[in-house]
Design a protein around this motif. Structure first.
Motif, PDB file in Angstrom:
ATOM      1  N   VAL A   1       0.858  -1.185   0.000  1.00 36.76           N
ATOM      2  CA  VAL A   1       0.000   0.000   0.000  1.00 36.76           C
ATOM      3  C   VAL A   1       0.892   1.231   0.000  1.00 36.76           C
ATOM      4  O   VAL A   1       1.836   1.324   0.778  1.00 36.76           O
ATOM      5  CB  VAL A   1      -0.926   0.030   1.235  1.00 36.76           C
ATOM      6  N   ILE A   2       0.577   2.150  -0.887  1.00 36.31           N
ATOM      7  CA  ILE A   2       1.273   3.434  -0.946  1.00 36.31           C
ATOM      8  C   ILE A   2       0.210   4.499  -0.729  1.00 36.31           C
ATOM      9  O   ILE A   2      -0.811   4.514  -1.411  1.00 36.31           O
ATOM     10  CB  ILE A   2       1.968   3.624  -2.309  1.00 36.31           C
ATOM     11  N   ALA A   3       0.429   5.378   0.236  1.00 31.14           N
ATOM     12  CA  ALA A   3      -0.564   6.408   0.550  1.00 31.14           C
ATOM     13  C   ALA A   3       0.131   7.759   0.638  1.00 31.14           C
ATOM     14  O   ALA A   3       1.270   7.857   1.080  1.00 31.14           O
ATOM     15  CB  ALA A   3      -1.258   6.084   1.865  1.00 31.14           C
ATOM     16  N   GLY A   4      -0.584   8.781   0.202  1.00 27.81           N
ATOM     17  CA  GLY A   4      -0.031  10.123   0.306  1.00 27.81           C
ATOM     18  C   GLY A   4      -1.105  11.158   0.076  1.00 27.81           C
ATOM     19  O   GLY A   4      -2.158  10.874  -0.492  1.00 27.81           O
ATOM     20  N   ASP A   5      -0.855  12.344   0.543  1.00 33.13           N
ATOM     21  CA  ASP A   5      -1.785  13.451   0.367  1.00 33.13           C
ATOM     22  C   ASP A   5      -1.050  14.610  -0.282  1.00 33.13           C
ATOM     23  O   ASP A   5       0.110  14.873   0.037  1.00 33.13           O
ATOM     24  CB  ASP A   5      -2.349  13.930   1.712  1.00 33.13           C
ATOM     25  N   ILE A   6      -1.740  15.291  -1.168  1.00 35.78           N
ATOM     26  CA  ILE A   6      -1.219  16.508  -1.775  1.00 35.78           C
ATOM     27  C   ILE A   6      -2.162  17.625  -1.365  1.00 35.78           C
ATOM     28  O   ILE A   6      -3.374  17.525  -1.560  1.00 35.78           O
ATOM     29  CB  ILE A   6      -1.176  16.389  -3.314  1.00 35.78           C
ATOM     30  N   LYS A   7      -1.599  18.645  -0.773  1.00 34.96           N
ATOM     31  CA  LYS A   7      -2.432  19.748  -0.297  1.00 34.96           C
ATOM     32  C   LYS A   7      -1.843  21.053  -0.804  1.00 34.96           C
ATOM     33  O   LYS A   7      -0.646  21.299  -0.653  1.00 34.96           O
ATOM     34  CB  LYS A   7      -2.498  19.745   1.218  1.00 34.96           C
TER      35      LYS A   7
ATOM     36  N   ASP B   1      -7.003  26.069   2.608  1.00 35.56           N
ATOM     37  CA  ASP B   1      -6.883  24.922   1.706  1.00 35.56           C
ATOM     38  C   ASP B   1      -7.568  25.233   0.385  1.00 35.56           C
ATOM     39  O   ASP B   1      -8.767  25.508   0.342  1.00 35.56           O
ATOM     40  CB  ASP B   1      -7.533  23.678   2.318  1.00 35.56           C
ATOM     41  N   LEU B   2      -6.811  25.180  -0.695  1.00 37.94           N
ATOM     42  CA  LEU B   2      -7.380  25.377  -2.026  1.00 37.94           C
ATOM     43  C   LEU B   2      -7.697  24.044  -2.698  1.00 37.94           C
ATOM     44  O   LEU B   2      -8.684  23.922  -3.408  1.00 37.94           O
ATOM     45  CB  LEU B   2      -6.416  26.184  -2.903  1.00 37.94           C
ATOM     46  N   LEU B   3      -6.839  23.060  -2.440  1.00 36.33           N
ATOM     47  CA  LEU B   3      -7.016  21.764  -3.085  1.00 36.33           C
ATOM     48  C   LEU B   3      -6.370  20.691  -2.220  1.00 36.33           C
ATOM     49  O   LEU B   3      -5.253  20.855  -1.745  1.00 36.33           O
ATOM     50  CB  LEU B   3      -6.357  21.776  -4.477  1.00 36.33           C
ATOM     51  N   THR B   4      -7.093  19.612  -2.010  1.00 30.75           N
ATOM     52  CA  THR B   4      -6.544  18.459  -1.304  1.00 30.75           C
ATOM     53  C   THR B   4      -6.810  17.222  -2.145  1.00 30.75           C
ATOM     54  O   THR B   4      -7.941  16.986  -2.558  1.00 30.75           O
ATOM     55  CB  THR B   4      -7.182  18.285   0.081  1.00 30.75           C
TER      56      THR B   4
END
Length: 97
Positions: free
Chosen positions: A26-32, A39-42
């Motif tokens: 499993v590979i997990a990540g967030d781009i914010k 917050d403009l984009l998550t």
């Protein structure tokens, strides 16, 4: 000799791929994207690589219910839609009587 080295590398890669599919990864990540603490984009990214058998063993089987990926789900969705259409037709016919 270079061909032998290439074959050994291919075998090593095949072994690694077999292990990953057998165990799963499993590979997990967030781009914010933020400006001044707003917050403009998550974007949440989750990637799982596993064999179908391993995924089913873990309780993951969403593709079986996706009409674009499963003929069984497509048939089920079509049956549901047909039922809705028949109900609408019956309503219209009862109004026109």
């Amino acid at each position: 000799m270079p061909e032998l080295k290439h074959a050994v590398n291919a075998t090593g890669l095949a072994d690694i791929l077999e292990r990953v599919l057998d165990k799963g990864i499993v590979i997990a990540g967030d781009i914010k994207i933020q400006i001044a603490d707003i917050d403009l984009l998550t974007i949440k990214i989750r990637l799982m690589v596993a064999s179908v058998d391993k995924a089913i063993e873990m309780g993951i089987n969403w593709w079986q219910e996706d009409p674009y990926l499963s003929t069984g789900a497509k048939t089920s969705e079509q049956t549901r839609l047909l039922g809705e259409i028949n109900q609408r037709i019956e309503k219209l016919e009862s109004i026109n009587r």
